[in-house]
Design an enzyme around this catalytic site. Structure first.
Site, mmCIF file in Angstrom:
data_model
loop_
_atom_site.group_PDB
_atom_site.id
_atom_site.type_symbol
_atom_site.label_atom_id
_atom_site.label_comp_id
_atom_site.label_asym_id
_atom_site.label_seq_id
_atom_site.Cartn_x
_atom_site.Cartn_y
_atom_site.Cartn_z
ATOM 1 N N ASN A 15 0.902 -1.151 0.000
ATOM 2 C CA ASN A 15 0.000 0.000 0.000
ATOM 3 C C ASN A 15 0.945 1.205 0.000
ATOM 4 O O ASN A 15 1.574 1.510 1.009
ATOM 5 C CB ASN A 15 -0.856 -0.053 1.256
ATOM 6 C CG ASN A 15 -1.990 0.939 1.296
ATOM 7 O OD1 ASN A 15 -2.597 1.108 2.349
ATOM 8 N ND2 ASN A 15 -2.316 1.602 0.205
ATOM 9 N N ASN A 77 -6.149 10.868 -0.607
ATOM 10 C CA ASN A 77 -6.337 9.732 -1.501
ATOM 11 C C ASN A 77 -5.735 10.017 -2.871
ATOM 12 O O ASN A 77 -5.464 11.168 -3.225
ATOM 13 C CB ASN A 77 -7.826 9.424 -1.666
ATOM 14 C CG ASN A 77 -8.458 8.863 -0.414
ATOM 15 O OD1 ASN A 77 -7.872 8.045 0.272
ATOM 16 N ND2 ASN A 77 -9.662 9.328 -0.111
ATOM 17 N N CYS A 86 -5.569 6.543 7.618
ATOM 18 C CA CYS A 86 -4.961 5.478 6.825
ATOM 19 C C CYS A 86 -3.997 4.721 7.727
ATOM 20 O O CYS A 86 -2.970 5.272 8.143
ATOM 21 C CB CYS A 86 -4.227 6.060 5.618
ATOM 22 S SG CYS A 86 -3.377 4.826 4.618
ATOM 23 N N ASN A 157 -12.630 5.981 9.569
ATOM 24 C CA ASN A 157 -13.177 6.134 8.218
ATOM 25 C C ASN A 157 -14.141 4.980 7.971
ATOM 26 O O ASN A 157 -14.120 3.975 8.686
ATOM 27 C CB ASN A 157 -12.057 6.195 7.164
ATOM 28 C CG ASN A 157 -11.142 4.985 7.211
ATOM 29 O OD1 ASN A 157 -11.276 4.105 8.052
ATOM 30 N ND2 ASN A 157 -10.189 4.919 6.304
ATOM 31 N N ASN A 189 -15.106 2.156 2.012
ATOM 32 C CA ASN A 189 -14.108 1.151 1.662
ATOM 33 C C ASN A 189 -14.757 -0.218 1.865
ATOM 34 O O ASN A 189 -15.352 -0.464 2.916
ATOM 35 C CB ASN A 189 -12.885 1.274 2.569
ATOM 36 C CG ASN A 189 -12.296 2.676 2.568
ATOM 37 O OD1 ASN A 189 -11.730 3.113 1.589
ATOM 38 N ND2 ASN A 189 -12.458 3.394 3.678
ATOM 39 N N GLU A 207 -10.799 0.583 -2.144
ATOM 40 C CA GLU A 207 -10.809 1.802 -1.347
ATOM 41 C C GLU A 207 -11.472 2.946 -2.101
ATOM 42 O O GLU A 207 -11.197 3.153 -3.293
ATOM 43 C CB GLU A 207 -9.383 2.206 -0.971
ATOM 44 C CG GLU A 207 -8.689 1.239 -0.029
ATOM 45 C CD GLU A 207 -7.428 1.841 0.565
ATOM 46 O OE1 GLU A 207 -7.522 2.939 1.161
ATOM 47 O OE2 GLU A 207 -6.355 1.235 0.415
ATOM 48 N N ARG A 208 -12.314 3.677 -1.420
ATOM 49 C CA ARG A 208 -12.940 4.846 -2.036
ATOM 50 C C ARG A 208 -11.848 5.860 -2.411
ATOM 51 O O ARG A 208 -10.898 6.079 -1.680
ATOM 52 C CB ARG A 208 -13.957 5.483 -1.083
ATOM 53 C CG ARG A 208 -13.345 5.975 0.197
ATOM 54 C CD ARG A 208 -14.307 6.745 1.061
ATOM 55 N NE ARG A 208 -13.600 7.211 2.257
ATOM 56 C CZ ARG A 208 -14.074 8.076 3.120
ATOM 57 N NH1 ARG A 208 -15.278 8.591 2.944
ATOM 58 N NH2 ARG A 208 -13.380 8.454 4.164
ATOM 59 N N CYS A 216 -4.668 -2.463 2.969
ATOM 60 C CA CYS A 216 -5.349 -1.309 3.583
ATOM 61 C C CYS A 216 -5.318 -1.512 5.087
ATOM 62 O O CYS A 216 -5.879 -2.492 5.594
ATOM 63 C CB CYS A 216 -6.785 -1.203 3.072
ATOM 64 S SG CYS A 216 -7.778 0.066 3.915
ATOM 65 N N GLY A 217 -4.673 -0.602 5.804
ATOM 66 C CA GLY A 217 -4.521 -0.780 7.245
ATOM 67 C C GLY A 217 -5.829 -0.726 7.999
ATOM 68 O O GLY A 217 -6.157 -1.631 8.776
ATOM 69 N N THR A 218 -6.613 0.331 7.790
ATOM 70 C CA THR A 218 -7.906 0.398 8.469
ATOM 71 C C THR A 218 -8.816 -0.727 7.993
ATOM 72 O O THR A 218 -9.630 -1.252 8.756
ATOM 73 C CB THR A 218 -8.588 1.758 8.232
ATOM 74 O OG1 THR A 218 -8.671 2.012 6.826
ATOM 75 C CG2 THR A 218 -7.830 2.882 8.912
#
Length: 281
Positions: A15, A77, A86, A157, A189, A207-208, A216-218
């Site tokens: 990422n 983004n 993020c 998020n 997301n 991801e949006r 993607c961490g979150t």
């Protein structure tokens, strides 16, 4: 003397991010500049931009200051839009501060639009206290005419985590999965997650504002919270296999506390041509 704009390229499980050191907040980071930087043909290529700026330089336009916090992660983004948080970005941001010699004294606490995150370094990994993962209502995602049941999870998020027995690598995520726009008016997301097995879970994410990313961490936090719930559990440490590599997520008390663990790598340092930058106003 060079008139270029310094940058670093880094990634967390692929990422990837362009890091812009801007301690005094001098850069005008417009959506056009962010989108051009992140474009993999006309720019450097990345999933997003991390501007490294001192909280004190944000002025009245930034979050309220908090004692003991020096740095703010200004995350954008790939399409130029502003994002709240993020997880992989925080870890790359922290690695940059470490290598730049900007850590300071005491524990590292980084401000984000989703609040202050505590960061630690150990055994080659960077771990981030991600805070509470708030579980919302059930919802669905639609991919190529197929409906997937999921649950809304807020990790600073919005996420829609879908635990599924489907063949996750075979899903077509070129186009954004369709979602309930009333439930997610600012976009979402979307994660597709395997049930928990002996090796943890596997995940892909759209991801949006970016598209499908290698990690993607979150999203891994949302995925693990959803997978634990599907397995009738409220806590645990679960490995997450993403297309870009392996992370681990620790969940306590049903999501009241979460921690993201994984690698963060800086791969290059250089300078942007200032005339190119200025032409992108």
């Amino acid at each position: 003397m060079s008139d270029g704009i310094a940058f670093t390229k880094g990634h967390g499980t692929q990422n990837d991010f362009v890091v812009l050191p801007d301690p005094q907040g001098a850069l005008a980071l417009t959506p056009q500049r962010v989108a051009a930087l992140c474009d993999r043909h006309r720019g450097l290529g990345a999933d997003g931009v991390l501007r490294v700026v001192r909280w004190s330089a944000l002025g009245s336009g930034g979050p309220a200051p908090e004692a003991g916090v020096e740095w703010f992660m200004d995350y954008r983004n790939a399409d130029g839009s502003i994002a709240e948080m993020c997880g992989n970005g925080v870890r790359v941001f922290a690695r940059y501060l470490e290598q730049a010699g900007w850590l300071g004294e005491g524990p590292l606490r980084i401000s984000t639009r989703a609040g202050v995150k505590d960061v630690t370094f150990a055994a080659g990994e960077v771990s981030v206290e991600m805070g509470r993962a708030r579980v919302g209502e059930p919802s669905t995602a639609l991919v190529a005419g197929r409906e997937f049941d999921g649950v809304a999870i807020d990790v600073g998020n919005p996420h829609l985590a879908c635990v599924t027995e489907a063949d996750i690598p075979a899903l077509d995520l070129i186009s954004p999965p369709l979602h309930d726009e009333a439930a997610f008016p600012n976009g979402v997301n979307v994660e597709f997650v395997s049930p928990i097995g002996v090796d943890g879970v596997a995940m892909r994410v759209h991801e949006r504002g970016v598209g499908e990313t290698r990690s993607c961490g979150t999203g891994t936090v949302a995925a693990v919270v959803a997978a634990l719930r599907a397995a009738g559990r409220e806590s645990g440490t679960v490995p997450v296999e993403t297309p870009g590599g392996r992370l681990r997520v620790t969940v306590r008390d049903g999501g009241a506390s979460t921690v993201l663990h994984g690698p963060a790598v800086l791969v290059a340092h250089g300078e942007l041509d200032r005339s190119w930058w200025e032409a992108l106003r």
